[in-house]
Motif scaffolding. Structure first.
Motif, PDB file in Angstrom:
ATOM      1  N   LYS A 282       0.945  -1.638  -0.090  1.00 21.01           N
ATOM      2  CA  LYS A 282      -0.380  -0.179  -0.249  1.00 21.01           C
ATOM      3  C   LYS A 282       0.895   0.902   0.265  1.00 21.01           C
ATOM      4  O   LYS A 282       1.469   2.345  -0.817  1.00 21.01           O
ATOM      5  N   MET A 283       1.866   1.206   0.821  1.00 20.72           N
ATOM      6  CA  MET A 283       3.151   2.564   0.952  1.00 20.72           C
ATOM      7  C   MET A 283       3.109   2.586   0.293  1.00 20.72           C
ATOM      8  O   MET A 283       3.940   3.453  -0.579  1.00 20.72           O
ATOM      9  N   LYS A 284       4.330   1.460  -0.915  1.00 20.97           N
ATOM     10  CA  LYS A 284       5.075   1.169  -2.178  1.00 20.97           C
ATOM     11  C   LYS A 284       3.989   2.023  -3.326  1.00 20.97           C
ATOM     12  O   LYS A 284       4.916   3.336  -3.834  1.00 20.97           O
ATOM     13  N   LEU A 285       2.564   1.621  -3.017  1.00 18.52           N
ATOM     14  CA  LEU A 285       1.924   2.317  -4.375  1.00 18.52           C
ATOM     15  C   LEU A 285       1.279   3.780  -3.954  1.00 18.52           C
ATOM     16  O   LEU A 285       1.062   4.451  -5.392  1.00 18.52           O
ATOM     17  N   LYS A 286       1.358   4.287  -2.773  1.00 21.17           N
ATOM     18  CA  LYS A 286       0.638   5.119  -2.054  1.00 21.17           C
ATOM     19  C   LYS A 286       2.078   6.275  -2.792  1.00 21.17           C
ATOM     20  O   LYS A 286       2.015   7.657  -3.232  1.00 21.17           O
ATOM     21  N   ARG A 287       3.456   6.462  -2.723  1.00 14.63           N
ATOM     22  CA  ARG A 287       4.300   6.741  -3.099  1.00 14.63           C
ATOM     23  C   ARG A 287       4.485   6.675  -4.905  1.00 14.63           C
ATOM     24  O   ARG A 287       5.064   7.923  -4.906  1.00 14.63           O
ATOM     25  N   PHE A 288       4.294   5.717  -5.621  1.00 14.36           N
ATOM     26  CA  PHE A 288       4.051   6.003  -6.706  1.00 14.36           C
ATOM     27  C   PHE A 288       3.309   7.043  -7.322  1.00 14.36           C
ATOM     28  O   PHE A 288       3.510   7.579  -8.473  1.00 14.36           O
ATOM     29  N   LEU A 289       1.799   6.744  -6.999  1.00 18.57           N
ATOM     30  CA  LEU A 289       0.898   7.690  -7.247  1.00 18.57           C
ATOM     31  C   LEU A 289       0.934   9.559  -6.627  1.00 18.57           C
ATOM     32  O   LEU A 289       1.619   9.864  -7.909  1.00 18.57           O
ATOM     33  N   GLU A 290       1.879   9.242  -5.714  1.00 16.95           N
ATOM     34  CA  GLU A 290       2.681  10.895  -4.920  1.00 16.95           C
ATOM     35  C   GLU A 290       3.137  11.201  -6.190  1.00 16.95           C
ATOM     36  O   GLU A 290       3.701  12.284  -6.439  1.00 16.95           O
ATOM     37  N   LYS A 291       4.232  10.685  -5.672  1.00 15.31           N
ATOM     38  CA  LYS A 291       5.459  10.706  -6.664  1.00 15.31           C
ATOM     39  C   LYS A 291       5.218  11.226  -8.929  1.00 15.31           C
ATOM     40  O   LYS A 291       5.921  12.361  -9.088  1.00 15.31           O
ATOM     41  N   ASN A 292       4.359  10.927  -8.655  1.00 18.81           N
ATOM     42  CA  ASN A 292       3.551  11.193 -10.604  1.00 18.81           C
ATOM     43  C   ASN A 292       2.768  11.369 -10.623  1.00 18.81           C
ATOM     44  O   ASN A 292       2.024  11.988 -10.804  1.00 18.81           O
ATOM     45  N   LYS A 293       2.227  12.563  -9.681  1.00 17.37           N
ATOM     46  CA  LYS A 293       0.988  13.306  -9.637  1.00 17.37           C
ATOM     47  C   LYS A 293      -0.284  12.972  -9.579  1.00 17.37           C
ATOM     48  O   LYS A 293      -1.342  13.591 -10.630  1.00 17.37           O
ATOM     49  N   LEU A 294      -0.277  11.308  -9.250  1.00 21.29           N
ATOM     50  CA  LEU A 294      -1.690  10.674  -9.904  1.00 21.29           C
ATOM     51  C   LEU A 294      -2.587  11.216  -8.991  1.00 21.29           C
ATOM     52  O   LEU A 294      -3.866  11.262  -9.117  1.00 21.29           O
ATOM     53  N   CYS A 295      -2.133  11.542  -7.604  1.00 20.09           N
ATOM     54  CA  CYS A 295      -2.709  11.804  -6.825  1.00 20.09           C
ATOM     55  C   CYS A 295      -2.661  12.562  -5.300  1.00 20.09           C
ATOM     56  O   CYS A 295      -1.151  12.802  -5.419  1.00 20.09           O
ATOM     57  N   ASP A 296      -3.202  13.636  -4.990  1.00 20.26           N
ATOM     58  CA  ASP A 296      -2.543  14.494  -4.079  1.00 20.26           C
ATOM     59  C   ASP A 296      -2.034  13.673  -2.716  1.00 20.26           C
ATOM     60  O   ASP A 296      -1.164  13.740  -2.030  1.00 20.26           O
ATOM     61  N   LYS A 297      -3.414  13.211  -2.394  1.00 15.46           N
ATOM     62  CA  LYS A 297      -3.554  12.397  -0.926  1.00 15.46           C
ATOM     63  C   LYS A 297      -3.997  11.233  -1.309  1.00 15.46           C
ATOM     64  O   LYS A 297      -4.768  10.650  -0.760  1.00 15.46           O
ATOM     65  N   CYS A 298      -3.325  10.278  -1.257  1.00 15.23           N
ATOM     66  CA  CYS A 298      -3.921   8.956  -2.082  1.00 15.23           C
ATOM     67  C   CYS A 298      -4.053   8.147  -0.461  1.00 15.23           C
ATOM     68  O   CYS A 298      -3.587   6.788   0.114  1.00 15.23           O
TER      69      CYS A 298
END
Length: 94
Positions: free
Chosen positions: A74-90
């Motif tokens: 979950k944390m790896k996916l959250k960091r990936f999404l935030e790093k690529n600006k796919l969500c602000d707060k996942c």
């Protein structure tokens, strides 16, 4: 693009489905597989595939990926999404 399809998946699976909605989900799964080809990290691809294409729980992903905790994926996916600006707060990854 992957974030868009994850959002569509959340919407499509939030209630009772109709034939049109189910066809849309099938199309979205195909689109998701196509978009996954653009993610360089195979670990992230697997996490997304397990969670949003195969409908695995975080615990099942933990065992499939041989992690020590369900929060790792979950944390790896959250960091990936935030790093690529796919969500602000996942924070809503369930």
């Amino acid at each position: 693009m992957v974030g868009k399809y994850i959002a569509i998946w959340f919407y499509a699976n939030s209630g009772g489905g109709t034939i049109v909605q189910n066809d849309y989900v099938d199309f979205t799964k195909i689109q998701l597989e196509y978009e996954l080809n653009y993610i360089k990290d195979p670990e992230i691809r697997d996490i997304i595939r397990y969670k949003y294409n195969d409908f695995k729980s975080w615990v099942q992903i933990m065992f499939l990926m041989k992690y020590n905790s369900e929060s790792v994926a979950k944390m790896k996916l959250k960091r990936f999404l935030e790093k690529n600006k796919l969500c602000d707060k996942c924070d809503d990854l369930n």
